[in-house]
Design a protein around this motif. Structure first.
Motif, PDB file in Angstrom:
ATOM      1  N   GLU A 174       0.562   0.110 -32.896  1.00 33.85           N
ATOM      2  CA  GLU A 174      -0.854   0.410 -32.682  1.00 33.85           C
ATOM      3  C   GLU A 174      -1.743  -0.653 -33.320  1.00 33.85           C
ATOM      4  OE1 GLU A 174      -3.450   4.458 -32.753  1.00 33.85           O
ATOM      5  OE2 GLU A 174      -2.100   4.130 -34.445  1.00 33.85           O
ATOM      6  N   SER A 175      -1.389  -1.086 -34.511  1.00 36.27           N
ATOM      7  CA  SER A 175      -2.148  -2.121 -35.200  1.00 36.27           C
ATOM      8  C   SER A 175      -2.098  -3.454 -34.446  1.00 36.27           C
ATOM      9  CB  SER A 175      -1.593  -2.288 -36.617  1.00 36.27           C
ATOM     10  OG  SER A 175      -2.201  -3.370 -37.269  1.00 36.27           O
ATOM     11  N   GLU A 176      -0.919  -3.795 -33.973  1.00 32.97           N
ATOM     12  CA  GLU A 176      -0.776  -5.049 -33.216  1.00 32.97           C
ATOM     13  C   GLU A 176      -1.591  -5.005 -31.923  1.00 32.97           C
ATOM     14  OE1 GLU A 176       1.011  -7.984 -34.367  1.00 32.97           O
ATOM     15  OE2 GLU A 176       0.505  -6.684 -36.037  1.00 32.97           O
ATOM     16  N   LEU A 177      -1.575  -3.852 -31.261  1.00 34.41           N
ATOM     17  CA  LEU A 177      -2.377  -3.693 -30.048  1.00 34.41           C
ATOM     18  C   LEU A 177      -3.867  -3.799 -30.371  1.00 34.41           C
ATOM     19  CD1 LEU A 177      -0.469  -0.794 -28.269  1.00 34.41           C
ATOM     20  CD2 LEU A 177      -0.964  -3.024 -27.252  1.00 34.41           C
ATOM     21  N   ALA A 178      -4.292  -3.119 -31.427  1.00 34.23           N
ATOM     22  CA  ALA A 178      -5.707  -3.120 -31.802  1.00 34.23           C
ATOM     23  C   ALA A 178      -6.197  -4.523 -32.139  1.00 34.23           C
ATOM     24  CB  ALA A 178      -5.933  -2.175 -32.980  1.00 34.23           C
ATOM     25  N   ASP A 179      -5.325  -5.319 -32.745  1.00 35.60           N
ATOM     26  CA  ASP A 179      -5.701  -6.680 -33.123  1.00 35.60           C
ATOM     27  C   ASP A 179      -5.368  -7.705 -32.039  1.00 35.60           C
ATOM     28  OD1 ASP A 179      -6.659  -5.694 -35.502  1.00 35.60           O
ATOM     29  OD2 ASP A 179      -4.845  -6.176 -36.632  1.00 35.60           O
ATOM     30  N   ALA A 180      -4.891  -7.213 -30.899  1.00 36.82           N
ATOM     31  CA  ALA A 180      -4.578  -8.063 -29.739  1.00 36.82           C
ATOM     32  C   ALA A 180      -3.606  -9.186 -30.078  1.00 36.82           C
ATOM     33  CB  ALA A 180      -5.857  -8.622 -29.099  1.00 36.82           C
ATOM     34  N   ARG A 181      -2.607  -8.868 -30.905  1.00 37.71           N
ATOM     35  CA  ARG A 181      -1.575  -9.860 -31.258  1.00 37.71           C
ATOM     36  C   ARG A 181      -0.395  -9.680 -30.299  1.00 37.71           C
ATOM     37  NH1 ARG A 181      -3.316  -8.775 -36.951  1.00 37.71           N
ATOM     38  NH2 ARG A 181      -1.854  -7.045 -36.962  1.00 37.71           N
ATOM     39  N   GLU A 182      -0.435 -10.448 -29.237  1.00 36.82           N
ATOM     40  CA  GLU A 182       0.537 -10.302 -28.156  1.00 36.82           C
ATOM     41  C   GLU A 182       1.973 -10.483 -28.629  1.00 36.82           C
ATOM     42  OE1 GLU A 182       1.391 -12.285 -23.790  1.00 36.82           O
ATOM     43  OE2 GLU A 182      -0.640 -12.313 -24.587  1.00 36.82           O
ATOM     44  N   ASP A 183       2.219 -11.469 -29.465  1.00 40.77           N
ATOM     45  CA  ASP A 183       3.584 -11.723 -29.932  1.00 40.77           C
ATOM     46  C   ASP A 183       4.114 -10.533 -30.734  1.00 40.77           C
ATOM     47  OD1 ASP A 183       5.871 -13.536 -30.165  1.00 40.77           O
ATOM     48  OD2 ASP A 183       5.342 -13.612 -32.300  1.00 40.77           O
ATOM     49  N   GLY A 184       3.288  -9.983 -31.602  1.00 38.79           N
ATOM     50  CA  GLY A 184       3.692  -8.820 -32.381  1.00 38.79           C
ATOM     51  C   GLY A 184       3.945  -7.606 -31.513  1.00 38.79           C
ATOM     52  N   VAL A 185       3.084  -7.401 -30.529  1.00 36.76           N
ATOM     53  CA  VAL A 185       3.265  -6.277 -29.599  1.00 36.76           C
ATOM     54  C   VAL A 185       4.599  -6.411 -28.890  1.00 36.76           C
ATOM     55  CG1 VAL A 185       2.398  -5.202 -27.474  1.00 36.76           C
ATOM     56  CG2 VAL A 185       0.790  -5.869 -29.272  1.00 36.76           C
ATOM     57  N   LYS A 186       4.890  -7.596 -28.400  1.00 41.81           N
ATOM     58  CA  LYS A 186       6.139  -7.817 -27.681  1.00 41.81           C
ATOM     59  C   LYS A 186       7.352  -7.534 -28.572  1.00 41.81           C
ATOM     60  CE  LYS A 186       8.742 -11.272 -25.055  1.00 41.81           C
ATOM     61  NZ  LYS A 186       9.918 -10.476 -25.246  1.00 41.81           N
ATOM     62  N   LYS A 187       7.320  -8.016 -29.806  1.00 39.79           N
ATOM     63  CA  LYS A 187       8.454  -7.825 -30.717  1.00 39.79           C
ATOM     64  C   LYS A 187       8.687  -6.341 -31.020  1.00 39.79           C
ATOM     65  CE  LYS A 187       8.149 -12.372 -32.846  1.00 39.79           C
ATOM     66  NZ  LYS A 187       7.708 -13.145 -34.013  1.00 39.79           N
ATOM     67  N   VAL A 188       7.614  -5.605 -31.259  1.00 33.36           N
ATOM     68  CA  VAL A 188       7.765  -4.186 -31.573  1.00 33.36           C
ATOM     69  C   VAL A 188       8.199  -3.407 -30.330  1.00 33.36           C
ATOM     70  CG1 VAL A 188       6.596  -2.122 -32.422  1.00 33.36           C
ATOM     71  CG2 VAL A 188       6.147  -4.334 -33.500  1.00 33.36           C
ATOM     72  N   LEU A 189       7.638  -3.743 -29.179  1.00 32.31           N
ATOM     73  CA  LEU A 189       8.055  -3.062 -27.946  1.00 32.31           C
ATOM     74  C   LEU A 189       9.523  -3.328 -27.642  1.00 32.31           C
ATOM     75  CD1 LEU A 189       4.980  -3.504 -25.580  1.00 32.31           C
ATOM     76  CD2 LEU A 189       5.819  -1.386 -26.617  1.00 32.31           C
ATOM     77  N   ASP A 190      10.000  -4.518 -27.951  1.00 33.10           N
ATOM     78  CA  ASP A 190      11.419  -4.820 -27.758  1.00 33.10           C
ATOM     79  C   ASP A 190      12.296  -3.855 -28.557  1.00 33.10           C
ATOM     80  OD1 ASP A 190      10.914  -6.910 -26.014  1.00 33.10           O
ATOM     81  OD2 ASP A 190      11.239  -8.489 -27.500  1.00 33.10           O
ATOM     82  N   VAL A 191      11.856  -3.531 -29.767  1.00 32.91           N
ATOM     83  CA  VAL A 191      12.614  -2.595 -30.597  1.00 32.91           C
ATOM     84  C   VAL A 191      12.634  -1.216 -29.950  1.00 32.91           C
ATOM     85  CG1 VAL A 191      12.703  -1.405 -32.823  1.00 32.91           C
ATOM     86  CG2 VAL A 191      12.232  -3.868 -32.729  1.00 32.91           C
ATOM     87  N   PHE A 192      11.483  -0.753 -29.483  1.00 38.58           N
ATOM     88  CA  PHE A 192      11.454   0.562 -28.845  1.00 38.58           C
ATOM     89  C   PHE A 192      12.303   0.588 -27.574  1.00 38.58           C
ATOM     90  CE2 PHE A 192       7.908   1.385 -31.676  1.00 38.58           C
ATOM     91  CZ  PHE A 192       8.200   2.680 -32.071  1.00 38.58           C
ATOM     92  N   GLU A 193      12.293  -0.504 -26.828  1.00 39.71           N
ATOM     93  CA  GLU A 193      13.149  -0.573 -25.646  1.00 39.71           C
ATOM     94  C   GLU A 193      14.622  -0.449 -26.051  1.00 39.71           C
ATOM     95  OE1 GLU A 193      14.141  -3.437 -21.800  1.00 39.71           O
ATOM     96  OE2 GLU A 193      12.845  -4.196 -23.391  1.00 39.71           O
TER      97      GLU A 193
END
Length: 135
Positions: free
Chosen positions: A68-87
């Motif tokens: 949520e924090s990565e999304l809020a701060d629009a940090r695309e690389d962080g979002v991708k890394k965390v989503l990879d974990v959830f996947e």
């Protein structure tokens, strides 16, 4: 010894360490790296270790806060890394994401993907994650 045998004795120590790091107040990079480490740890977990699974599940809200924090701060690389974990968690044989967690993930990804104020690339990532969650 096989990897699960070698990591099992220190699993609770890992959880304790990573629990603190996933909530690190100073560094987004530390939080993301902790989530990624939790993703790796999940690969060594065994389905019959109920205490370990429950301990991991207790960390899921903190992991979502990182996303949520990565999304809020629009940090695309962080979002991708965390989503990879959830996947990864969604495809494991270990029931880390139970029937109780998937609806929460679906709701989270729907909300994140539907927020028109977000960058389009971030919205698409959230909607792709939604697709993995409902498969």
């Amino acid at each position: 010894p096989s990897p699960p045998d070698s990591i099992s004795p220190i699993m609770q120590t890992l959880f304790t360490l990573l629990c603190g790091l996933v909530s690190d107040p100073e560094s987004a990079d530390v939080r993301i790296t902790a989530v990624r480490a939790l993703g790796e740890v999940a690969g060594y977990m065994e389905p019959d270790k109920a205490v370990e699974v429950a301990t991991y599940q207790a960390l899921l809200p903190a992991m979502l806060k990182v996303l949520e924090s990565e999304l809020a701060d629009a940090r695309e690389d962080g979002v991708k890394k965390v989503l990879d974990v959830f996947e990864t968690l969604l495809v494991l044989d270990v029931p880390i994401l139970s029937a109780n967690h998937v609806p929460l993930l679906v709701e989270f990804f729907l909300k994140a993907g539907g927020e028109e104020s977000r960058e389009p690339d971030l919205r698409v990532m959230a909607l792709n994650a939604l697709g993995w969650s409902i498969k």
